[in-house]
Design a protein around this motif. Structure first.
Motif, PDB file in Angstrom:
ATOM      1  N   LEU A  11       9.418 -41.688 -26.522  1.00  0.00           N
ATOM      2  CA  LEU A  11      10.294 -40.623 -26.019  1.00  0.00           C
ATOM      3  C   LEU A  11       9.549 -39.454 -25.404  1.00  0.00           C
ATOM      4  O   LEU A  11       9.903 -38.987 -24.311  1.00  0.00           O
ATOM      5  N   ARG A  12       8.529 -38.963 -26.079  1.00  0.00           N
ATOM      6  CA  ARG A  12       7.878 -37.747 -25.586  1.00  0.00           C
ATOM      7  C   ARG A  12       7.309 -37.911 -24.174  1.00  0.00           C
ATOM      8  O   ARG A  12       7.577 -37.082 -23.298  1.00  0.00           O
ATOM      9  N   PRO A  13       6.514 -38.952 -23.896  1.00  0.00           N
ATOM     10  CA  PRO A  13       6.029 -39.099 -22.523  1.00  0.00           C
ATOM     11  C   PRO A  13       7.143 -39.337 -21.513  1.00  0.00           C
ATOM     12  O   PRO A  13       7.035 -38.942 -20.348  1.00  0.00           O
ATOM     13  N   ARG A  14       8.220 -39.951 -21.928  1.00  0.00           N
ATOM     14  CA  ARG A  14       9.346 -40.166 -21.018  1.00  0.00           C
ATOM     15  C   ARG A  14      10.054 -38.849 -20.696  1.00  0.00           C
ATOM     16  O   ARG A  14      10.470 -38.628 -19.550  1.00  0.00           O
ATOM     17  N   VAL A  15      10.198 -37.992 -21.685  1.00  0.00           N
ATOM     18  CA  VAL A  15      10.771 -36.667 -21.436  1.00  0.00           C
ATOM     19  C   VAL A  15       9.877 -35.881 -20.488  1.00  0.00           C
ATOM     20  O   VAL A  15      10.350 -35.258 -19.522  1.00  0.00           O
ATOM     21  N   ASP A  16       8.571 -35.924 -20.748  1.00  0.00           N
ATOM     22  CA  ASP A  16       7.636 -35.191 -19.882  1.00  0.00           C
ATOM     23  C   ASP A  16       7.655 -35.745 -18.454  1.00  0.00           C
ATOM     24  O   ASP A  16       7.556 -34.974 -17.483  1.00  0.00           O
ATOM     25  N   LYS A  17       7.806 -37.054 -18.317  1.00  0.00           N
ATOM     26  CA  LYS A  17       7.873 -37.652 -16.984  1.00  0.00           C
ATOM     27  C   LYS A  17       9.115 -37.171 -16.238  1.00  0.00           C
ATOM     28  O   LYS A  17       9.054 -36.829 -15.041  1.00  0.00           O
ATOM     29  N   ALA A  18      10.235 -37.117 -16.939  1.00  0.00           N
ATOM     30  CA  ALA A  18      11.473 -36.647 -16.311  1.00  0.00           C
ATOM     31  C   ALA A  18      11.359 -35.181 -15.902  1.00  0.00           C
ATOM     32  O   ALA A  18      11.793 -34.791 -14.812  1.00  0.00           O
ATOM     33  N   LEU A  19      10.763 -34.371 -16.764  1.00  0.00           N
ATOM     34  CA  LEU A  19      10.582 -32.953 -16.447  1.00  0.00           C
ATOM     35  C   LEU A  19       9.626 -32.769 -15.281  1.00  0.00           C
ATOM     36  O   LEU A  19       9.857 -31.932 -14.399  1.00  0.00           O
ATOM     37  N   THR A  20       8.548 -33.547 -15.272  1.00  0.00           N
ATOM     38  CA  THR A  20       7.560 -33.442 -14.191  1.00  0.00           C
ATOM     39  C   THR A  20       8.197 -33.747 -12.843  1.00  0.00           C
ATOM     40  O   THR A  20       7.995 -33.019 -11.859  1.00  0.00           O
ATOM     41  N   ALA A  21       8.978 -34.826 -12.790  1.00  0.00           N
ATOM     42  CA  ALA A  21       9.621 -35.207 -11.530  1.00  0.00           C
ATOM     43  C   ALA A  21      10.625 -34.143 -11.092  1.00  0.00           C
ATOM     44  O   ALA A  21      10.687 -33.774  -9.907  1.00  0.00           O
ATOM     45  N   PHE A  22      11.400 -33.646 -12.028  1.00  0.00           N
ATOM     46  CA  PHE A  22      12.405 -32.642 -11.680  1.00  0.00           C
ATOM     47  C   PHE A  22      11.746 -31.355 -11.171  1.00  0.00           C
ATOM     48  O   PHE A  22      12.153 -30.783 -10.148  1.00  0.00           O
ATOM     49  N   LEU A  23      10.714 -30.902 -11.874  1.00  0.00           N
ATOM     50  CA  LEU A  23      10.060 -29.646 -11.495  1.00  0.00           C
ATOM     51  C   LEU A  23       9.306 -29.779 -10.180  1.00  0.00           C
ATOM     52  O   LEU A  23       9.183 -28.802  -9.430  1.00  0.00           O
ATOM     53  N   ALA A  24       8.814 -30.963  -9.872  1.00  0.00           N
ATOM     54  CA  ALA A  24       8.171 -31.188  -8.574  1.00  0.00           C
ATOM     55  C   ALA A  24       9.188 -31.028  -7.448  1.00  0.00           C
ATOM     56  O   ALA A  24       8.896 -30.444  -6.393  1.00  0.00           O
ATOM     57  N   GLY A  25      10.390 -31.545  -7.672  1.00  0.00           N
ATOM     58  CA  GLY A  25      11.444 -31.375  -6.680  1.00  0.00           C
ATOM     59  C   GLY A  25      11.842 -29.926  -6.500  1.00  0.00           C
ATOM     60  O   GLY A  25      12.097 -29.463  -5.374  1.00  0.00           O
ATOM     61  N   GLN A  26      11.876 -29.189  -7.605  1.00  0.00           N
ATOM     62  CA  GLN A  26      12.211 -27.768  -7.523  1.00  0.00           C
ATOM     63  C   GLN A  26      11.111 -26.985  -6.799  1.00  0.00           C
ATOM     64  O   GLN A  26      11.391 -26.031  -6.072  1.00  0.00           O
ATOM     65  N   ARG A  27       9.875 -27.407  -6.978  1.00  0.00           N
ATOM     66  CA  ARG A  27       8.776 -26.747  -6.267  1.00  0.00           C
ATOM     67  C   ARG A  27       8.964 -26.891  -4.758  1.00  0.00           C
ATOM     68  O   ARG A  27       8.809 -25.912  -4.003  1.00  0.00           O
ATOM     69  N   ASP A  28       9.298 -28.092  -4.335  1.00  0.00           N
ATOM     70  CA  ASP A  28       9.519 -28.298  -2.901  1.00  0.00           C
ATOM     71  C   ASP A  28      10.654 -27.414  -2.394  1.00  0.00           C
ATOM     72  O   ASP A  28      10.574 -26.845  -1.291  1.00  0.00           O
ATOM     73  N   ARG A  29      11.694 -27.298  -3.170  1.00  0.00           N
ATOM     74  CA  ARG A  29      12.821 -26.445  -2.770  1.00  0.00           C
ATOM     75  C   ARG A  29      12.390 -24.991  -2.641  1.00  0.00           C
ATOM     76  O   ARG A  29      12.733 -24.310  -1.671  1.00  0.00           O
ATOM     77  N   LEU A  30      11.647 -24.493  -3.636  1.00  0.00           N
ATOM     78  CA  LEU A  30      11.230 -23.092  -3.604  1.00  0.00           C
ATOM     79  C   LEU A  30      10.298 -22.816  -2.432  1.00  0.00           C
ATOM     80  O   LEU A  30      10.417 -21.783  -1.756  1.00  0.00           O
ATOM     81  N   LEU A  31       9.367 -23.725  -2.192  1.00  0.00           N
ATOM     82  CA  LEU A  31       8.427 -23.504  -1.092  1.00  0.00           C
ATOM     83  C   LEU A  31       9.112 -23.565   0.269  1.00  0.00           C
ATOM     84  O   LEU A  31       8.633 -22.957   1.240  1.00  0.00           O
ATOM     85  N   SER A  32      10.230 -24.273   0.350  1.00  0.00           N
ATOM     86  CA  SER A  32      10.976 -24.286   1.606  1.00  0.00           C
ATOM     87  C   SER A  32      11.653 -22.935   1.865  1.00  0.00           C
ATOM     88  O   SER A  32      12.027 -22.632   3.004  1.00  0.00           O
ATOM     89  N   ILE A  33      11.795 -22.136   0.803  1.00  0.00           N
ATOM     90  CA  ILE A  33      12.380 -20.798   0.944  1.00  0.00           C
ATOM     91  C   ILE A  33      11.312 -19.785   1.308  1.00  0.00           C
ATOM     92  O   ILE A  33      11.454 -19.017   2.273  1.00  0.00           O
ATOM     93  N   ASP A  34      10.196 -19.790   0.543  1.00  0.00           N
ATOM     94  CA  ASP A  34       9.127 -18.828   0.801  1.00  0.00           C
ATOM     95  C   ASP A  34       7.878 -19.262   0.046  1.00  0.00           C
ATOM     96  O   ASP A  34       7.959 -19.653  -1.129  1.00  0.00           O
ATOM     97  N   ALA A  35       6.731 -19.147   0.686  1.00  0.00           N
ATOM     98  CA  ALA A  35       5.468 -19.538   0.059  1.00  0.00           C
ATOM     99  C   ALA A  35       5.153 -18.693  -1.168  1.00  0.00           C
ATOM    100  O   ALA A  35       4.444 -19.145  -2.074  1.00  0.00           O
TER     101      ALA A  35
END
Length: 356
Positions: A11-35
């Motif tokens: 469970l723990r690595p699977r939770v971390d994998k899900a969080l990592t993927a989600f936060l990577a997507g959010q990073r792309d969204r934020l950087l599209s707004i402003d560096a």
């Protein structure tokens, strides 16, 4: 070698994998707004992925499995959303308590205060750090909702879970307010300490995650009732253990300076127990020192002695055992799958003895 209950079903690595993927997507969204938002993304990502026991996702996942739910990556992503609720609560908690560190590194408001000072920007570095922490905590809370509802679970399952998720976030927020209020008013009653523990931590650490899992699995009222009977006393025991560690804990284990709860003036069950039995002189000494941000190590050790000698530490340990007995008795009678019961029992033991 015994497997940690957090590692059951990987469970723990699977939770971390899900969080990592989600936060990577959010990073792309934020950087599209402003560096300039790269620092926001990095801070939230490091805060979420840089530590934590993943207890809340574990209770939600095994509540789901215990209620007959089938494993999937979608349900792991759904329960991982609880880590973003936890991040929000901790970022705001550190700001309210004026804590310098979290898990051995600068708290979020201190990190942005240092950024401001290092860049030589205008205005107050501390004020900038405070504003950033409020906003990043809010952002983590917003993202918790997005991760849950973008997990890939069927809409009908999410609709059942929504009231539990909403209630949990309301309870932890008002619990935080009651904690702040109790410090301000100096209320030292066991009734108030118990209520703060119940709403600030107990319900949202164990009971609500279990009920979230049950709702996602479509469990009936008898399972929900059993999970509440198991989860609420366990959550209170978890918080009491946290209170003990906040006064007597090893900084290497807690990630915060020794005696930090004393400097912050926390009116915990442990402290309320001491106030209830100390004589007038002892109460005056404890009351005068609680909340003293300049309390040195000698002062912390003196207050530890006062609390220990009053019998409050022993009383709190006895209360933890009483709550654990009630919790495990309820779990034994719960109408759930045996595998789920076994892992939930292990989680209960680990959570209150802090082996996870």
């Amino acid at each position: 070698m015994t497997t940690s209950p957090l590692e059951s079903a990987g469970l723990r690595p699977r939770v971390d994998k899900a969080l990592t993927a989600f936060l990577a997507g959010q990073r792309d969204r934020l950087l599209s707004i402003d560096a300039a938002l790269a620092e926001v993304s990095a801070t939230v990502t490091e805060f979420v992925l840089g530590g934590g026991k993943r207890l809340r996702p574990a209770f939600a996942y095994w509540g789901f499995r215990g209620a007959g739910g089938a494993d999937s990556d979608a349900v792991v992503a759904a329960v991982a959303s609880l880590e973003l609720v936890q991040a929000s609560a901790l970022i705001h908690d550190d700001l309210m308590d004026r804590s310098d560190t979290r898990r051995g590194v600068p708290a979020v408001h201190r990190r942005f205060e240092k950024l401001h000072a290092g860049e030589g920007w205008r205005g107050s570095p501390a004020g900038f750090g405070d504003c950033a922490a409020v906003l990043l905590g809010d952002l983590a809370l917003v993202w918790s909702d997005e991760l849950l509802h973008g997990s890939g679970l069927p809409l009908a399952d999410l609709a059942r879970a929504r009231p539990v998720f909403d209630a949990m976030r309301t309870e932890v927020t008002v619990g935080q307010y009651l904690d702040v209020l109790t410090q301000a008013t100096g209320d030292t009653s066991l009734e108030r300490a118990g209520k703060v523990a119940r709403y600030k931590s107990a319900k949202y650490t164990v009971e609500r995650p279990l009920l979230l899992g049950a709702a996602l699995a479509g469990a009936g009222p008898e399972v929900h009732a059993a999970y509440s009977a198991f989860g609420l006393p366990l959550g209170e025991a978890f918080q009491l253990r946290d209170d003990v560690l906040g006064v007597f804990g090893d900084p290497a284990q807690t990630g915060k300076p020794a005696g930090d709860d004393l400097r912050e003036g926390k009116r915990t069950y442990l402290v309320a127990s001491a106030f209830g039995v100390l004589d007038a002189a002892g109460r005056a000494e404890l009351d005068a020192a609680l909340g003293d941000q300049e309390l040195d190590d000698a002062g912390v050790e003196r207050l530890r002695s006062v609390i220990r000698d009053s019998g409050a530490l022993a009383a709190t340990e006895a209360r933890i055992e009483e709550l654990m007995t009630a919790s495990l008795t309820a779990l034994a009678a719960a109408p759930i799958e045996e595998e789920g019961r076994d892992v939930l029992r292990q989680l209960a033991e680990a959570a209150t003895r802090r082996s996870v």
